[in-house]
Design a protein around this motif. Structure first.
Motif, PDB file in Angstrom:
ATOM      1  N   ASP A   1      45.516  30.815  69.255  1.00 33.31           N
ATOM      2  CA  ASP A   1      45.225  29.380  69.188  1.00 33.31           C
ATOM      3  C   ASP A   1      43.872  29.132  68.503  1.00 33.31           C
ATOM      4  O   ASP A   1      43.713  28.172  67.737  1.00 33.31           O
ATOM      5  N   LYS A   2      42.913  30.024  68.786  1.00 34.31           N
ATOM      6  CA  LYS A   2      41.600  29.882  68.159  1.00 34.31           C
ATOM      7  C   LYS A   2      41.693  30.075  66.649  1.00 34.31           C
ATOM      8  O   LYS A   2      41.027  29.387  65.875  1.00 34.31           O
ATOM      9  N   ALA A   3      42.535  30.981  66.221  1.00 34.58           N
ATOM     10  CA  ALA A   3      42.704  31.232  64.788  1.00 34.58           C
ATOM     11  C   ALA A   3      43.330  30.019  64.091  1.00 34.58           C
ATOM     12  O   ALA A   3      42.933  29.646  62.977  1.00 34.58           O
ATOM     13  N   VAL A   4      44.317  29.418  64.755  1.00 35.03           N
ATOM     14  CA  VAL A   4      44.945  28.217  64.191  1.00 35.03           C
ATOM     15  C   VAL A   4      43.933  27.091  64.098  1.00 35.03           C
ATOM     16  O   VAL A   4      43.865  26.355  63.093  1.00 35.03           O
ATOM     17  N   ALA A   5      43.105  26.929  65.145  1.00 34.04           N
ATOM     18  CA  ALA A   5      42.092  25.887  65.138  1.00 34.04           C
ATOM     19  C   ALA A   5      41.064  26.116  64.030  1.00 34.04           C
ATOM     20  O   ALA A   5      40.590  25.165  63.383  1.00 34.04           O
ATOM     21  N   SER A   6      40.726  27.353  63.779  1.00 35.99           N
ATOM     22  CA  SER A   6      39.757  27.672  62.717  1.00 35.99           C
ATOM     23  C   SER A   6      40.284  27.260  61.349  1.00 35.99           C
ATOM     24  O   SER A   6      39.524  26.775  60.492  1.00 35.99           O
ATOM     25  N   VAL A   7      41.590  27.437  61.157  1.00 40.85           N
ATOM     26  CA  VAL A   7      42.198  27.003  59.893  1.00 40.85           C
ATOM     27  C   VAL A   7      42.114  25.489  59.751  1.00 40.85           C
ATOM     28  O   VAL A   7      41.780  24.958  58.675  1.00 40.85           O
ATOM     29  N   ASN A   8      42.402  24.785  60.837  1.00 42.72           N
ATOM     30  CA  ASN A   8      42.339  23.311  60.789  1.00 42.72           C
ATOM     31  C   ASN A   8      40.924  22.815  60.499  1.00 42.72           C
ATOM     32  O   ASN A   8      40.726  21.867  59.736  1.00 42.72           O
ATOM     33  N   VAL A   9      39.935  23.461  61.104  1.00 41.90           N
ATOM     34  CA  VAL A   9      38.537  23.091  60.860  1.00 41.90           C
ATOM     35  C   VAL A   9      38.162  23.357  59.405  1.00 41.90           C
ATOM     36  O   VAL A   9      37.512  22.540  58.742  1.00 41.90           O
ATOM     37  N   ALA A  10      38.573  24.524  58.896  1.00 37.01           N
ATOM     38  CA  ALA A  10      38.256  24.874  57.505  1.00 37.01           C
ATOM     39  C   ALA A  10      38.909  23.898  56.535  1.00 37.01           C
ATOM     40  O   ALA A  10      38.308  23.508  55.525  1.00 37.01           O
TER      41      ALA A  10
END
Length: 293
Positions: free
Chosen positions: A125-134
């Motif tokens: 979930d953290k990895a998916v969130a990092s993509v959204n932030v980027a």
């Protein structure tokens, strides 16, 4: 001998009285059938030109009172700082794109590992969130680039329409502050005339009535016009000001106090060749009421 002299005096007196009545009647009917005022003024839309960015003026492309066309360059502000802002924004976008690519690669690796339970759901979930932030950061950077390009375009100031540049005191080397008016622009397609009529004349004036405007500078070239509208508020000296946006009309005194004057807007149909309209100059206005109304 006295009788003929008396008769002559009576005849002369009677004639003068009759003439006075006739003249008064004619003037009354003329004021009713053709309201007239010599208290008129040429007006136009005057636009205050100001830069939307600050900087040193490196070029002034016009001179005072020059006629210009829509889109003509008026002056230019040094674009160097704004060109650097564009380059900086472009560099940030490259950085954000690289960060997004890395985040997506990391997300794909973690989601693949999640299939074999090699990583936790929280990490995925953290990895998916990092993509959204980027991705959001990249979008903000693109907006910053568009803003920088827009500011760069604002360093060149163009004429908003056809008209005249006036009150130009700008020189190369001057510093232009954002929002500070630098010159005035007179829109040559917006001329009209205000005729200031007595309030007692207004009942004989209606929008759509024909009007004839005579400029003091061109008495031999009357201008055809039409009544556009009648003012709905005026302010007079010595009274509480209703609003700064309301025209202030000076009260007029003669033997007795005269009626207040109200602005009547006259739209001009066609200006004769050789007549140059100048805002603030004097005009006489005659209105020919439309009897069919």
């Amino acid at each position: 001998m006295e009788t003929p002299k008396l008769s002559t005096r009576l005849i002369v007196t009677g004639t003068l009285i009759v003439l006075a009545v006739v003249v008064t009647t004619l003037l009354y009917y003329r004021s009713v059938n053709r309201p007239w005022t010599r208290d008129g003024q040429v007006r136009a839309k005057i636009i205050e030109i100001a830069s939307q960015v600050s900087g040193q003026v490196i070029k002034v492309a016009v001179i005072d009172n020059q006629r210009v066309k829509k889109g003509d360059l008026l002056f230019q502000i040094d674009p160097k700082d704004y060109e650097l802002q564009v380059k900086d924004a472009e560099a940030v976008i490259e950085q954000r794109e690289a960060q997004l690519k890395l985040a997506e690669s990391e997300k794909d690796r973690i989601l693949e590992a999640l299939k074999t339970n090699a990583v936790s759901r929280a990490l995925a979930d953290k990895a998916v969130a990092s993509v959204n932030v980027a991705r959001a950061n990249l979008n903000r950077s693109k907006i910053s680039l568009e803003t920088a390009k827009l500011k760069l375009s604002w360093t060149s100031i163009y004429a908003p329409g056809d008209g005249y540049v006036t009150n130009l005191e700008l020189k190369e080397g001057d510093y232009s502050n954002t929002g500070s008016a630098i010159l005035a622009f007179v829109d040559s397609n917006s001329y009209w005339v205000y005729g200031y009529f007595k309030e007692t004349q207004l009942k004989h004036i209606k929008p759509g009535d024909r009007a004839v405007v005579t400029l003091m500078s061109h008495r031999d070239k009357p201008i055809e016009g039409v009544v556009n509208s009648i003012g709905r508020a005026i302010s007079t000296p010595g009274t509480a000001n209703i609003s700064e946006l309301v025209p202030e009309i000076s009260a007029t005194f003669d033997w007795v106090r005269l009626a207040q004057r109200v602005p009547v807007r006259i739209e001009l149909k066609k200006v004769p060749e050789g007549v140059d309209l100048i805002v603030g100059t004097t005009a006489s206005v005659a209105v020919i009421p439309d009897k069919s109304n």
